[in-house]
Design a protein around this motif. Structure first.
Motif, PDB file in Angstrom:
ATOM      1  N   GLU A 103       0.827  -1.194   0.000  1.00 21.42           N
ATOM      2  CA  GLU A 103       0.000   0.000   0.000  1.00 21.42           C
ATOM      3  C   GLU A 103       0.865   1.249   0.000  1.00 21.42           C
ATOM      4  O   GLU A 103       2.066   1.206   0.194  1.00 21.42           O
ATOM      5  CB  GLU A 103      -0.880   0.010   1.252  1.00 21.42           C
ATOM      6  CG  GLU A 103      -0.051   0.072   2.532  1.00 21.42           C
ATOM      7  CD  GLU A 103      -0.903   0.176   3.766  1.00 21.42           C
ATOM      8  OE1 GLU A 103      -1.949   0.836   3.706  1.00 21.42           O
ATOM      9  OE2 GLU A 103      -0.517  -0.402   4.781  1.00 21.42           O
ATOM     10  N   TYR A 104       0.205   2.368  -0.244  1.00 19.31           N
ATOM     11  CA  TYR A 104       0.881   3.648  -0.188  1.00 19.31           C
ATOM     12  C   TYR A 104       0.691   4.249   1.199  1.00 19.31           C
ATOM     13  O   TYR A 104      -0.369   4.112   1.803  1.00 19.31           O
ATOM     14  CB  TYR A 104       0.303   4.600  -1.245  1.00 19.31           C
ATOM     15  CG  TYR A 104       0.583   4.151  -2.650  1.00 19.31           C
ATOM     16  CD1 TYR A 104       1.824   4.366  -3.235  1.00 19.31           C
ATOM     17  CD2 TYR A 104      -0.383   3.481  -3.391  1.00 19.31           C
ATOM     18  CE1 TYR A 104       2.094   3.946  -4.519  1.00 19.31           C
ATOM     19  CE2 TYR A 104      -0.129   3.052  -4.679  1.00 19.31           C
ATOM     20  CZ  TYR A 104       1.118   3.291  -5.242  1.00 19.31           C
ATOM     21  OH  TYR A 104       1.390   2.873  -6.504  1.00 19.31           O
ATOM     22  N   ARG A 105       1.725   4.925   1.674  1.00 17.56           N
ATOM     23  CA  ARG A 105       1.646   5.577   2.979  1.00 17.56           C
ATOM     24  C   ARG A 105       1.894   7.071   2.798  1.00 17.56           C
ATOM     25  O   ARG A 105       2.476   7.495   1.797  1.00 17.56           O
ATOM     26  CB  ARG A 105       2.681   4.960   3.924  1.00 17.56           C
ATOM     27  CG  ARG A 105       2.287   3.598   4.426  1.00 17.56           C
ATOM     28  CD  ARG A 105       3.383   2.999   5.282  1.00 17.56           C
ATOM     29  NE  ARG A 105       4.502   2.543   4.478  1.00 17.56           N
ATOM     30  CZ  ARG A 105       5.697   2.240   4.976  1.00 17.56           C
ATOM     31  NH1 ARG A 105       5.913   2.361   6.254  1.00 17.56           N
ATOM     32  NH2 ARG A 105       6.666   1.833   4.189  1.00 17.56           N
ATOM     33  N   PRO A 106       1.477   7.881   3.764  1.00 16.03           N
ATOM     34  CA  PRO A 106       1.655   9.331   3.602  1.00 16.03           C
ATOM     35  C   PRO A 106       3.126   9.707   3.518  1.00 16.03           C
ATOM     36  O   PRO A 106       3.973   9.108   4.179  1.00 16.03           O
ATOM     37  CB  PRO A 106       1.005   9.913   4.869  1.00 16.03           C
ATOM     38  CG  PRO A 106       1.029   8.790   5.864  1.00 16.03           C
ATOM     39  CD  PRO A 106       0.850   7.538   5.059  1.00 16.03           C
ATOM     40  N   THR A 107       3.426  10.702   2.710  1.00 17.28           N
ATOM     41  CA  THR A 107       4.817  11.138   2.543  1.00 17.28           C
ATOM     42  C   THR A 107       5.105  12.443   3.275  1.00 17.28           C
ATOM     43  O   THR A 107       6.270  12.810   3.442  1.00 17.28           O
ATOM     44  CB  THR A 107       5.143  11.335   1.051  1.00 17.28           C
ATOM     45  OG1 THR A 107       4.238  12.321   0.509  1.00 17.28           O
ATOM     46  CG2 THR A 107       4.987  10.037   0.293  1.00 17.28           C
ATOM     47  N   GLU A 108       4.062  13.138   3.725  1.00 17.26           N
ATOM     48  CA  GLU A 108       4.292  14.461   4.307  1.00 17.26           C
ATOM     49  C   GLU A 108       5.140  14.387   5.573  1.00 17.26           C
ATOM     50  O   GLU A 108       5.946  15.287   5.851  1.00 17.26           O
ATOM     51  CB  GLU A 108       2.962  15.156   4.615  1.00 17.26           C
ATOM     52  CG  GLU A 108       2.077  14.382   5.588  1.00 17.26           C
ATOM     53  CD  GLU A 108       0.754  15.091   5.853  1.00 17.26           C
ATOM     54  OE1 GLU A 108       0.764  16.334   5.990  1.00 17.26           O
ATOM     55  OE2 GLU A 108      -0.285  14.402   5.928  1.00 17.26           O
ATOM     56  N   TYR A 109       4.995  13.303   6.341  1.00 18.85           N
ATOM     57  CA  TYR A 109       5.712  13.235   7.606  1.00 18.85           C
ATOM     58  C   TYR A 109       7.195  12.929   7.398  1.00 18.85           C
ATOM     59  O   TYR A 109       8.055  13.536   8.036  1.00 18.85           O
ATOM     60  CB  TYR A 109       5.058  12.203   8.527  1.00 18.85           C
ATOM     61  CG  TYR A 109       3.620  12.526   8.832  1.00 18.85           C
ATOM     62  CD1 TYR A 109       3.284  13.660   9.572  1.00 18.85           C
ATOM     63  CD2 TYR A 109       2.583  11.733   8.346  1.00 18.85           C
ATOM     64  CE1 TYR A 109       1.958  13.978   9.831  1.00 18.85           C
ATOM     65  CE2 TYR A 109       1.256  12.041   8.604  1.00 18.85           C
ATOM     66  CZ  TYR A 109       0.954  13.173   9.339  1.00 18.85           C
ATOM     67  OH  TYR A 109      -0.348  13.496   9.581  1.00 18.85           O
ATOM     68  N   GLN A 111       8.879  13.578   4.711  1.00 22.50           N
ATOM     69  CA  GLN A 111       9.468  14.747   4.055  1.00 22.50           C
ATOM     70  C   GLN A 111       9.735  15.857   5.066  1.00 22.50           C
ATOM     71  O   GLN A 111      10.791  16.505   5.046  1.00 22.50           O
ATOM     72  CB  GLN A 111       8.543  15.227   2.941  1.00 22.50           C
ATOM     73  CG  GLN A 111       8.499  14.264   1.759  1.00 22.50           C
ATOM     74  CD  GLN A 111       7.445  14.632   0.733  1.00 22.50           C
ATOM     75  OE1 GLN A 111       6.725  15.625   0.885  1.00 22.50           O
ATOM     76  NE2 GLN A 111       7.329  13.829  -0.312  1.00 22.50           N
ATOM     77  N   LEU A 236       3.369   6.362   9.944  1.00 31.01           N
ATOM     78  CA  LEU A 236       3.700   7.695   9.449  1.00 31.01           C
ATOM     79  C   LEU A 236       4.745   7.655   8.331  1.00 31.01           C
ATOM     80  O   LEU A 236       5.031   8.684   7.711  1.00 31.01           O
ATOM     81  CB  LEU A 236       4.207   8.568  10.597  1.00 31.01           C
ATOM     82  CG  LEU A 236       3.191   8.823  11.714  1.00 31.01           C
ATOM     83  CD1 LEU A 236       3.818   9.666  12.819  1.00 31.01           C
ATOM     84  CD2 LEU A 236       1.934   9.503  11.176  1.00 31.01           C
ATOM     85  N   GLY A 237       5.326   6.484   8.078  1.00 32.88           N
ATOM     86  CA  GLY A 237       6.263   6.345   6.975  1.00 32.88           C
ATOM     87  C   GLY A 237       7.634   6.926   7.229  1.00 32.88           C
ATOM     88  O   GLY A 237       8.345   7.304   6.290  1.00 32.88           O
ATOM     89  N   LYS A 306       4.152  13.470  14.818  1.00 33.12           N
ATOM     90  CA  LYS A 306       3.504  14.256  13.753  1.00 33.12           C
ATOM     91  C   LYS A 306       3.768  15.746  13.946  1.00 33.12           C
ATOM     92  O   LYS A 306       4.039  16.471  12.983  1.00 33.12           O
ATOM     93  CB  LYS A 306       1.996  13.984  13.750  1.00 33.12           C
ATOM     94  CG  LYS A 306       1.624  12.622  13.215  1.00 33.12           C
ATOM     95  CD  LYS A 306       0.175  12.266  13.496  1.00 33.12           C
ATOM     96  CE  LYS A 306      -0.798  13.132  12.729  1.00 33.12           C
ATOM     97  NZ  LYS A 306      -2.191  12.670  12.920  1.00 33.12           N
TER      98      LYS A 306
END
Length: 319
Positions: A103-109, A111, A236-237, A306
């Motif tokens: 699956e895909y996980r969020p990248t904002e964290y 980054q 959170l990746g 976060k």
């Protein structure tokens, strides 16, 4: 796809269950994940509510099928192989996490995390923020937990208050991560001393290889906290190698950084209390997991990680 989506309706920070299994086989049967135990005259199947589970630790005498791993990955459950009681059999043995890759996980964290991580000053600032949050969490938990107060562990005890206040001041004065690590170790020793005194463990000495109940419970409880921290970072990746304090020699050091947010507040005092009560390992584990839930430890970890990731990614002046 509908079924896979439903398996993730509960956020990881809200999930209630962490499982430690031994002497059993984990399998998929009729669209559910079960574990099979062999009794004298019959085999018993027990259901695992995977949509409400964060971590499954597989101890001695366990096996798991490919179909079960596929379902656990679909539900976003971390699976770890470990030694007896949830901890490695040998000091050099690591828990190996099998993380879902489908699956895909969020990248904002990640980054946001990397924006500050390569700057020594910013990394130190985040380490200090984590340590202040750790102190605040100890104060919050110990001030509201009546069970701890019944065991003579009070946040306003003169020795405990002095240790926390002194460390809070030292955090601000630290000029490098090494200073923080030294002062953190001193704080933990002071808290060990206070908890040992309150629970009549007058001859206690911290030793990771010791066989007494208090040391064993500290080891075991810490690994449960590491499971929560690993879950937080995976969701959170953020890779475990981008630590802010412990990263000199340990590739999974960010797990230790995040687990430290809650270890002293929950694991430390209850290890001594449960040792005084001569609880079994299973009873201790149930007690710790209940306290993690009562004091929203996983929520707290998510909130702190976060916040640091997102604050670092804001334009200057907006944090």
């Amino acid at each position: 796809m509908q079924q896979l989506t439903e398996l993730k309706t509960i956020l990881h920070s809200k999930r209630a269950n962490i499982y430690y299994l031994e002497k059993c086989r984990v399998m998929q049967k009729d669209g559910r994940v079960l574990y099979l135990t062999e009794a004298k005259d019959e085999n018993l199947y027990w259901n695992i509510p995977i949509a409400n589970t964060t971590v499954i630790l597989l101890g001695t005498g366990t096996s798991i099928t490919q179909a079960a791993i596929r379902m656990l990955a679909s539900a976003g459950v971390l699976v770890g192989f470990c030694g007896g009681g949830g901890t490695p059999l040998f000091s050099g043995c690591e828990i190996e996490w099998l993380t879902p890759q489908s699956e895909y996980r969020p990248t904002e964290y990640v980054q946001g995390w990397l924006q500050f991580w390569f700057d020594d000053a910013q990394r130190l600032a985040v380490a200090k923020t984590f340590q202040q949050a750790r102190i605040d969490y100890i104060r919050k938990v110990w001030s509201k937990d009546r069970d701890l107060q019944a065991e003579n562990i009070f946040v306003d005890d003169s020795a405990i208050a002095a240790a926390l206040d002194g460390y809070a001041t030292q955090i601000e004065q630290a000029g490098k991560v090494g200073d923080l690590l030294q002062r953190e170790a001193l704080l933990t020793k002071q808290l060990y001393r206070c908890a040992a005194k309150a629970t009549q463990h007058n001859d206690f000495s911290r030793d990771h290889d010791a066989s007494d109940l208090a040391n064993g419970f500290l080891n075991h409880g810490n690994y449960l906290a590491y499971g929560l921290a690993a879950t937080t970072l995976w969701v959170l990746g953020i890779p475990h190698g981008f630590a802010v304090m412990h990263g000199k020699t340990r590739r999974g050091a960010l797990v230790f950084d995040v687990a430290d947010l809650v270890k002293d507040a929950i694991v430390l005092p209850w290890a001594f209390v449960c040792a005084k009560e001569k609880m079994s390992e299973q009873e201790f584990r149930q007690q710790i997991l209940q306290k993690f839930t009562d004091h929203k430890a996983l929520d707290f970890m998510f909130e702190q990680v976060k916040r640091q990731a997102l604050i670092s990614s804001l334009p200057e002046g907006e944090g």
